[in-house]
Design a protein around this motif. Structure first.
Motif, mmCIF file in Angstrom:
data_model
loop_
_atom_site.group_PDB
_atom_site.id
_atom_site.type_symbol
_atom_site.label_atom_id
_atom_site.label_comp_id
_atom_site.label_asym_id
_atom_site.label_seq_id
_atom_site.Cartn_x
_atom_site.Cartn_y
_atom_site.Cartn_z
ATOM 1 N N SER A 84 83.989 -17.060 -20.979
ATOM 2 C CA SER A 84 84.328 -17.010 -22.407
ATOM 3 C C SER A 84 83.345 -16.160 -23.210
ATOM 4 N N ASN A 85 82.504 -15.354 -22.508
ATOM 5 C CA ASN A 85 81.539 -14.505 -23.199
ATOM 6 C C ASN A 85 82.233 -13.209 -23.614
ATOM 7 N N VAL A 86 82.982 -13.286 -24.695
ATOM 8 C CA VAL A 86 83.735 -12.130 -25.168
ATOM 9 C C VAL A 86 82.829 -11.146 -25.899
ATOM 10 N N LEU A 160 86.723 -30.466 -21.983
ATOM 11 C CA LEU A 160 86.067 -29.234 -21.533
ATOM 12 C C LEU A 160 87.009 -28.039 -21.683
ATOM 13 N N ALA A 161 88.269 -28.209 -21.265
ATOM 14 C CA ALA A 161 89.241 -27.118 -21.388
ATOM 15 C C ALA A 161 89.482 -26.768 -22.855
ATOM 16 N N GLN A 162 89.525 -27.774 -23.726
ATOM 17 C CA GLN A 162 89.715 -27.491 -25.151
ATOM 18 C C GLN A 162 88.554 -26.690 -25.721
ATOM 19 N N SER A 163 87.336 -27.037 -25.331
ATOM 20 C CA SER A 163 86.177 -26.270 -25.809
ATOM 21 C C SER A 163 86.218 -24.833 -25.298
ATOM 22 N N GLN A 164 86.681 -24.637 -24.054
ATOM 23 C CA GLN A 164 86.780 -23.278 -23.516
ATOM 24 C C GLN A 164 87.852 -22.470 -24.247
ATOM 25 N N VAL A 165 88.992 -23.108 -24.568
ATOM 26 C CA VAL A 165 90.027 -22.417 -25.327
ATOM 27 C C VAL A 165 89.520 -22.039 -26.709
ATOM 28 N N ASN A 170 87.769 -18.007 -30.587
ATOM 29 C CA ASN A 170 86.727 -17.528 -31.504
ATOM 30 C C ASN A 170 86.197 -16.166 -31.069
ATOM 31 N N GLY A 171 86.105 -15.971 -29.739
ATOM 32 C CA GLY A 171 85.642 -14.669 -29.256
ATOM 33 C C GLY A 171 86.647 -13.565 -29.528
#
Length: 406
Positions: A84-86, A160-165, A170-171
């Motif tokens: 998720s490091n956009v 955890l999946a919600q935080s990654q989404v 946001n990225g």
């Protein structure tokens, strides 16, 4: 440079193919059992960068890059890693785009081609990584986090999946395509990479991530509902274990009936009007007529007493006579019926020497024709005679009308 990379890559792939059984054993078990494999093989894999030892006293493990390659190729459902490091990818893309523009401006064609190839690789790698992350999320959703064994673990995996989404969304908001379009300028290759292709892919991924987020919220609600019911059931089992002689009593015989059991069945089942039943037509019409009726029976009407006598004689004095112009038009229509021939309105006006001006007469004839009931109007035909306006298009000047029986 490219030949050295080619040779190193071929050597690495041969190592993976030659020792595939060792690599898969490490992938499945998590670490190497050095007593079951040849020491020379283990040392070759370690020198090739396939295996590594985190600490001096720990076992050898697979490198993260090799494990990620196997997880993607095997579609392993245990894979929960999402990049998720956009921001880092966006900064790299901007930097390479500026490098390419500078080399192109300086006519350094070999460097510009290298930078463009590197930029294309980063853009496609970023979009592929984004699509891969969405596939991982969908895989975890479709099996309802089946690789964990409890509801609490499912809820933690869902969060955890919600935080990654959320991090991915946001990225993606960091991408300002107005800025990327300014960087690309009028360079066709940059606009194709940074604006057209990238914008289309990010738009599709953003929509799909929104659907993923909604599905995650739905699953979280269901998991928490199951968790609540499970806790209630466990509490009941614990109560029965602590009180083995407990028996359910007859709550109806108690004076104070618990609210949980104090529900009576409805005497009548829910009903509704069947508007398609022909037998109810009269009742429905009566109901509708009552709704529209304004009943003033309750209102009292006070009559003022007076000695004045009211006479209704001479009521004909208050009758409103018909308009003479309307009567003349009716006679004109009757003359058409009697003769059965077409006649112009102005000709009839002149023949009868009627006192009205031609414009009012034509207006009244047209109005009389348009005011006829539909069943009477179908027996007549009215045609306007005139000419288009010489200056203003769409305007038609009527000089006369002609009426005849259809």
């Amino acid at each position: 440079m490219s030949s050295n990379l080619h040779a190193a890559g071929v050597k690495l792939l041969r190592q993976l193919g030659r020792h595939a059984d060792v690599v898969m054993d490490v992938y499945l078990s998590g670490s190497v059992n050095e007593t079951q494999h040849d020491e020379k093989t283990i040392e070759k894999l370690r020198k090739s960068g396939i295996l590594w030892r985190p600490e001096a006293d720990q076992d050898l493990r697979l490198k993260r890059s090799v494990r990620a390659l196997l997880e993607e190729a095997l579609s392993d459902e245990r894979n929960r890693q999402i990049d998720s490091n956009v921001g880092s990818s966006l900064a790299t893309i901007k930097t390479l785009a500026n490098h390419y523009k500078e080399a192109r401006f300086n006519s350094d064609y070999s460097a510009s081609e290298a930078y463009l190839a590197d930029l294309s690789e980063h853009v496609y790698s970023f979009t592929d990584s984004l699509r891969y992350s969405i596939r991982v999320l969908w895989g975890r959703i479709n099996n309802e986090f089946g690789y964990v064994g409890s509801i609490s673990a499912k809820i933690r995996e869902n969060e955890l999946a919600q935080s990654q989404v959320t991090e991915l969304l946001n990225g993606l908001e960091m991408f300002q395509f107005s800025e990327l379009a300014e960087i690309a300028g009028d360079v066709r290759d940059l606009r194709r990479l940074l604006v057209t292709s990238l914008q289309e892919t990010l738009s599709q991924c953003t929509q799909e991530l929104s659907v993923v987020q909604a599905r995650l919220f739905e699953l979280l609600g269901r998991f928490r509902q199951i968790q609540g019911r499970t806790k209630l059931l466990k509490g009941w089992l614990l109560h029965t274990d602590l009180h083995p002689d407990y028996q359910v009593s007859d709550h109806v015989a108690h004076k104070q009936v618990p609210t949980l059991f104090n529900y009576a069945e409805s005497l009548l089942a829910p009903a509704h009007v069947d508007v398609h039943n022909a037998q109810h037509e009269l009742e429905l019409m009566d109901m509708v007529s009552r709704i529209k009726t304004i009943n003033r029976d309750d209102s009292t009407v006070k009559v003022r007493e007076t000695d004045m006598a009211i006479s209704l004689d001479g009521a004909e004095d208050f009758a409103i006579p018909d308009n003479p112009l309307k009567q003349a038009v009716d006679e004109y229509f009757c003359s058409i019926i009697d003769s059965g021939k077409a006649q112009s309105a102005l000709e009839y006006l002149n023949d009868k020497q009627l006192p009205w001006d031609s414009e009012s007469w034509i207006y009244q004839v047209i109005g009389g024709y348009e005011g006829l009931p539909a069943e009477h109007k179908q027996y007549f035909e009215l045609e306007a005679k005139g000419e288009p306006h010489p200056v203003y298009d769409g305007n038609f000047i009527i000089h006369d009308v002609e009426l005849w029986l259809a």
